[in-house]
Motif scaffolding. Sequence first.
Motif, PDB file in Angstrom:
ATOM      1  N   ARG A   1      29.811  26.668  -6.468  1.00  0.00           N
ATOM      2  CA  ARG A   1      31.008  27.528  -6.465  1.00  0.00           C
ATOM      3  C   ARG A   1      31.089  28.835  -7.203  1.00  0.00           C
ATOM      4  O   ARG A   1      31.445  29.940  -6.665  1.00  0.00           O
ATOM      5  CB  ARG A   1      32.254  26.508  -6.643  1.00  0.00           C
ATOM      6  N   TRP A   2      30.794  28.657  -8.646  1.00  0.00           N
ATOM      7  CA  TRP A   2      30.740  29.732  -9.525  1.00  0.00           C
ATOM      8  C   TRP A   2      29.991  30.730  -8.845  1.00  0.00           C
ATOM      9  O   TRP A   2      30.304  32.121  -8.947  1.00  0.00           O
ATOM     10  CB  TRP A   2      30.163  29.297 -10.785  1.00  0.00           C
TER      11      TRP A   2
ATOM     12  N   LYS B   1      31.532  29.757 -16.517  1.00  0.00           N
ATOM     13  CA  LYS B   1      31.182  30.512 -15.280  1.00  0.00           C
ATOM     14  C   LYS B   1      30.906  31.777 -15.599  1.00  0.00           C
ATOM     15  O   LYS B   1      29.821  32.414 -14.860  1.00  0.00           O
ATOM     16  CB  LYS B   1      32.412  30.601 -14.323  1.00  0.00           C
ATOM     17  N   GLU B   2      31.679  32.707 -16.376  1.00  0.00           N
ATOM     18  CA  GLU B   2      31.268  33.953 -16.661  1.00  0.00           C
ATOM     19  C   GLU B   2      29.921  34.318 -17.591  1.00  0.00           C
ATOM     20  O   GLU B   2      29.097  34.956 -17.155  1.00  0.00           O
ATOM     21  CB  GLU B   2      32.442  34.585 -17.602  1.00  0.00           C
TER      22      GLU B   2
ATOM     23  N   THR C   1      30.909  33.062  -6.169  1.00  0.00           N
ATOM     24  CA  THR C   1      31.894  34.181  -6.179  1.00  0.00           C
ATOM     25  C   THR C   1      31.410  35.486  -6.322  1.00  0.00           C
ATOM     26  O   THR C   1      32.106  36.543  -6.230  1.00  0.00           O
ATOM     27  CB  THR C   1      32.719  33.720  -7.372  1.00  0.00           C
TER      28      THR C   1
ATOM     29  N   ILE D   1      28.634  24.366  -9.990  1.00  0.00           N
ATOM     30  CA  ILE D   1      27.974  25.602 -10.220  1.00  0.00           C
ATOM     31  C   ILE D   1      27.762  26.714  -8.746  1.00  0.00           C
ATOM     32  O   ILE D   1      27.570  27.745  -8.837  1.00  0.00           O
ATOM     33  CB  ILE D   1      26.310  25.130 -10.491  1.00  0.00           C
TER      34      ILE D   1
ATOM     35  N   LEU E   1      35.795  26.290 -18.901  1.00  0.00           N
ATOM     36  CA  LEU E   1      35.417  26.512 -17.132  1.00  0.00           C
ATOM     37  C   LEU E   1      35.057  27.992 -16.931  1.00  0.00           C
ATOM     38  O   LEU E   1      34.065  28.407 -16.651  1.00  0.00           O
ATOM     39  CB  LEU E   1      36.534  26.068 -16.276  1.00  0.00           C
TER      40      LEU E   1
ATOM     41  N   LEU F   1      26.957  33.696 -14.603  1.00  0.00           N
ATOM     42  CA  LEU F   1      26.936  34.794 -13.737  1.00  0.00           C
ATOM     43  C   LEU F   1      26.308  36.148 -14.656  1.00  0.00           C
ATOM     44  O   LEU F   1      25.511  36.734 -14.054  1.00  0.00           O
ATOM     45  CB  LEU F   1      28.492  35.137 -13.251  1.00  0.00           C
TER      46      LEU F   1
END
Length: 347
Positions: free
Chosen positions: A21-22, A119-120, A25, A19, A115, A123
């Motif tokens: 790392r996501w 992630k998207e 970004t 989480i 994955l 965010l």
Amino acid sequence: MKKHKVIIVDDQRSVRSMIKRWIETDPNWEVVGEASNPFEARDLIIDKQPDVMTLDVHMPEMDGIEFLKKLLPQHPMPVIMISSSTIEGTSITLEALDAGAFDYVTKPSGTPESLIEAKEDLLSKLNEALHYNFSHENSLKKSITPDSGSQKKRTSFKKKLILIGSSTGGTTALRKLLEDADETFPPILVAQHMPENFTALFAGRLNAELKINVVEAKDKQPLQNGTVYIAPGNYHLSVQKFAGDLYTKITQTDKVNGHRPSVDVLFESAVHNDIASSSIAVILTGMGSDGAKGLLNLKNNGCLTLGQNKETCVVYGMPKVAFEIGAVMHQLPLSNICDKIREIGSK
């Protein structure tokens, strides 16, 4: 530029690392702390004053729901639940939303596509959380009109259909909106932004709690009075007409406005079947603009349109866009929408 602060609460180090790392970004966000249990999280919240917290639905040492109920009155903030798509995980997530969680993200299944999607989704919801209306609960309580104690009068509806669109905050808003609905109401079709596996359980919970019948919609169901049809996750819900009678239509065509189910798809289907003038449409709390254009098209074709007001929305996004383009005829606190439906539906 000042970054927005988030803390991650999960008992698995590997999940926290993923989480983190996501989130990192996105240059607008920084992870200011990680916790493996609610007690560490409490200390981090006091120390770091985060803007948002992500929280695993399965928490060690203290039930996650109990943690939310203790946390949010003292430290109001958007909490994004990290949920599994199991029946147990879905049930806990729905309880968390009832307890005041802002939204949720389902854990990826492990495929590259899942994955990327998770992630998207995270965010996107972090950025949605920046629009969180901290005072919506207080506004909702203030907006409730005192009742004389007598039961609501039964309504003789002349309208044939009620259409509802909702997103972030919608699971709680729908329950509150529908708590006074009964078997006299015309069929109610709902497009709530939700993933697969969640909608059947959500419909079941509402069905157990409300006076009105609530089901997850299936394809080609005849629409019946006194029934709410929830769009199944990852499918569009529309209305269709055969020999003058109305039925559901379930499709898995492309996402619209980034969503499946899409509110616009539901709303536009009433226009395409020439039943806008005998319908009532409602747009509730949620981020983005899904449903706004469809609501305007409905209004322009004779539909009576309602929108939830800013003060009672968790996120005043979808109703705001709809109101600003002139699609909303009556903008109301959530607690007054059901009474308005009764009033205008009987005329």
